[in-house]
Design a protein around this motif. Structure first.
Motif, short mmCIF file in Angstrom:
data_model
loop_
_atom_site.label_atom_id
_atom_site.label_comp_id
_atom_site.label_asym_id
_atom_site.label_seq_id
_atom_site.Cartn_x
_atom_site.Cartn_y
_atom_site.Cartn_z
N TYR A 14 7.25 14.07 0.18
CA TYR A 14 7.79 13.18 1.32
C TYR A 14 8.91 13.54 2.03
O TYR A 14 8.99 13.47 3.28
N LEU B 286 0.50 6.87 -6.36
CA LEU B 286 -0.47 8.11 -6.52
C LEU B 286 -0.23 9.43 -6.18
O LEU B 286 -0.47 10.17 -6.81
N ASP B 287 0.90 9.35 -5.22
CA ASP B 287 1.10 10.91 -5.00
C ASP B 287 2.42 11.18 -6.05
O ASP B 287 2.78 12.47 -5.42
N ASP C 269 0.63 -1.16 -0.13
CA ASP C 269 -0.10 -0.10 0.02
C ASP C 269 1.00 1.27 -0.23
O ASP C 269 0.72 2.27 -0.74
N GLN C 270 2.04 0.89 0.77
CA GLN C 270 2.96 2.48 0.55
C GLN C 270 3.33 2.68 -0.57
O GLN C 270 3.44 4.00 -1.13
N GLN C 271 3.67 1.61 -1.43
CA GLN C 271 4.34 1.82 -2.92
C GLN C 271 3.15 2.40 -3.84
O GLN C 271 3.27 3.32 -4.56
N GLU D 154 5.28 10.06 -6.29
CA GLU D 154 6.51 10.24 -5.54
C GLU D 154 7.25 8.78 -5.60
O GLU D 154 8.27 8.59 -5.16
N THR E 126 0.33 4.16 -2.89
CA THR E 126 0.43 5.60 -2.27
C THR E 126 1.31 6.30 -2.80
O THR E 126 1.07 7.47 -3.31
N ALA E 127 2.59 5.85 -2.84
CA ALA E 127 3.79 6.79 -3.49
C ALA E 127 3.44 7.04 -5.06
O ALA E 127 3.71 8.07 -5.45
N LEU F 133 -7.61 3.42 -2.56
CA LEU F 133 -6.50 4.49 -1.91
C LEU F 133 -6.82 5.70 -2.38
O LEU F 133 -5.97 6.53 -2.06
N ASP F 134 -7.59 5.87 -3.42
CA ASP F 134 -7.78 7.22 -4.08
C ASP F 134 -8.34 8.24 -3.06
O ASP F 134 -9.34 7.87 -2.49
N ILE F 135 -7.67 9.54 -3.33
CA ILE F 135 -8.55 10.53 -2.46
C ILE F 135 -8.46 11.63 -3.39
O ILE F 135 -7.64 11.68 -4.29
N ASN F 136 -9.52 12.72 -3.38
CA ASN F 136 -9.25 13.97 -3.93
C ASN F 136 -8.34 14.79 -3.37
O ASN F 136 -9.00 15.71 -2.34
N ARG F 137 -7.16 14.98 -3.59
CA ARG F 137 -6.21 15.88 -2.90
C ARG F 137 -6.51 17.28 -3.06
O ARG F 137 -6.35 18.08 -2.38
N ARG G 30 -5.00 7.46 3.72
CA ARG G 30 -5.59 7.14 2.64
C ARG G 30 -6.56 5.98 2.60
O ARG G 30 -7.78 6.30 1.85
#
Lengths: 246, 173
Positions: B136, A15-16, A8-10, A18, A12-13, A44-48, B158
């Motif tokens: 980050y 999606l961000d 999930d961290q990967q 990063e 997330t990165a 994991l998607d959010i509307n940043r 998230r």
């Protein structure tokens, strides 16, 4: 890289924006053939942008910057700026500094102390919880530097003021002791002591400086200023107490 | 010379511009508008005390944010917990969003409430990356934690926010 390898961290990165190039390529490749990976990304998607916009609305609720921290070019504020420059420095830093005279009277140090004190809020002092041993050491050091013997008992025997800490500050090369207290209602009060320019004793005089109640007197070669809050009778009584005990 | 004379002026000038963001960061740390005001002011005072550490290479915003974080966690947080944090109250949220138009107020309240319902560490990290827009690496430097911790906090946040904010996802609005 298989689907199971993506944490999930990967994701997330990714999606961000990063994730590094290798990881991004691997995820994009996997997405072409694996629908469940797309589902994981959706989960994991959010509307940043919407989050950022919502919280930007809070910026309008921010309080005004305190007057003491503004950069207006009037004399009073410049004096405050000078306060932070002068009072917050350790002794000796200003030894060779010859300031331009902003006031031509003996109360000049009162103005500096008052401007510094105006920056104090309850939480400047509430967290301080020194041991008796630490307080003794602090006062011994200050007595040595200023030449004024200050007993801890004289600061802790008041029922209305809770002693918090002592600091050595400097004013035009002279050591200045700052002893700080909190009242029962958490109002910060400071007692400042500096060597006087004459041996003349003077009576307690109360006045208002920077919107705060203050009392000053001179005794046995030292000048005193007690300042803080807006309760003139309280400050006068406290000044009488310290004048008798110190 | 021990002290760079121009630093106070530079810091004060920067503080004037940054104060609303600093206050918001303090709000995210403390969870209370009143405590945020005290914390923001303490942060400015501490920055001026430490002006000699400021250099032309210092990013003032990140420096102030780190000072605020340190004051909060080292000096004020325990006391605040004893007193009881109050950001969960509807009243304070309503006050914070009361000046906006009704439609945006509803959306903003839901989003703000969802972010404030996150565990403290996730909330603060979300604030730095998704609200303040730090990378980050920059967020890790402000919080003085490894970048991997930033990633795991954001992944956890998230998951929670994705469910709560489903109506506000891309394409739903």
């Amino acid at each position: 890289m298989t689907l199971e390898n993506f944490t999930d961290q990967q994701l997330t990165a990714f999606l961000d924006g990063e994730a590094d190039k290798n990881l991004s390529n691997a995820i994009e490749l996997a997405l072409k053939s694996n629908a469940s990976l797309q589902q994981r990304l959706n989960d994991l998607d959010i509307n940043r942008e919407q989050i950022s916009t919502s919280f930007d609305a809070l910026l309008e609720q921010a309080p005004e910057l305190p007057e003491s921290l503004t950069t207006k070019t009037n004399t009073v504020v410049n004096i405050r700026l000078a306060v932070c420059a002068s009072l917050l420095l350790a002794i000796g830093f200003l030894g060779g500094w010859q300031s331009q005279s902003l006031w031509d009277n003996n109360d000049r140090w009162h103005q500096y102390v008052a401007a510094y004190q105006s920056l104090y809020i309850p939480s400047t002092l509430t967290h301080i919880d020194n041991t008796v041993d630490q307080q003794h050491k602090e006062l011994t050091r200050i007595s040595l530097i200023t030449g004024k013997k200050i007993a801890l008992e004289s600061l802790t025997s008041s029922e209305e003021l809770v002693y918090k800490r002592a600091q050595i500050l400097g004013f035009e090369g002279k050591p200045l002791a700052q002893l700080t207290f909190l009242t029962e209602s958490d109002t910060p009060i400071a007692l400042c002591i500096i060597k006087a320019s004459s041996l003349k004793n003077t009576a307690i005089e109360t006045k208002t400086i920077e919107g705060m109640s203050a009392a000053n007197w001179q005794q046995d070669g030292y000048a005193y200023l007690l300042i803080g809050g807006n309760d003139d009778p309280f400050i006068h009584n406290a000044a009488e107490y310290f004048a008798n005990i110190l | 010379m021990f002290w760079k004379q121009g630093n106070h002026a530079l810091i004060k000038k920067g503080i004037k511009q940054l104060f609303p963001r600093l206050w918001r960061h303090c709000l995210m740390l403390s969870g209370s508008p009143d405590k945020a005001s005290d914390l923001a002011q303490s942060t400015c005072l501490r920055a001026l005390e430490k002006a000699h550490l400021y250099s032309n290479n210092t990013h003032l915003d990140r420096w102030l944010f780190r000072i605020a974080k340190n004051i909060w966690f080292n000096e004020l947080r325990a006391e605040s917990i004893r007193q009881g944090n109050s950001m969960d109250t509807h009243e304070e949220l309503n006050q914070l969003t009361s000046n906006q138009n009704p439609e945006s107020t509803m959306i903003n309240k839901d989003i703000i409430r969802s972010v404030f319902s996150l565990p403290e560490a996730q909330r603060i990290t979300v604030s730095l990356v998704y609200i303040e827009g730090y990378s980050y690496q920059q967020a890790a430097e402000i919080l003085e934690i490894p970048t991997g911790t930033i990633m795991s906090r954001l992944a956890a946040a998230r998951q929670k926010l994705s469910n709560k904010l489903l109506p506000f996802k891309e394409g739903h609005l």
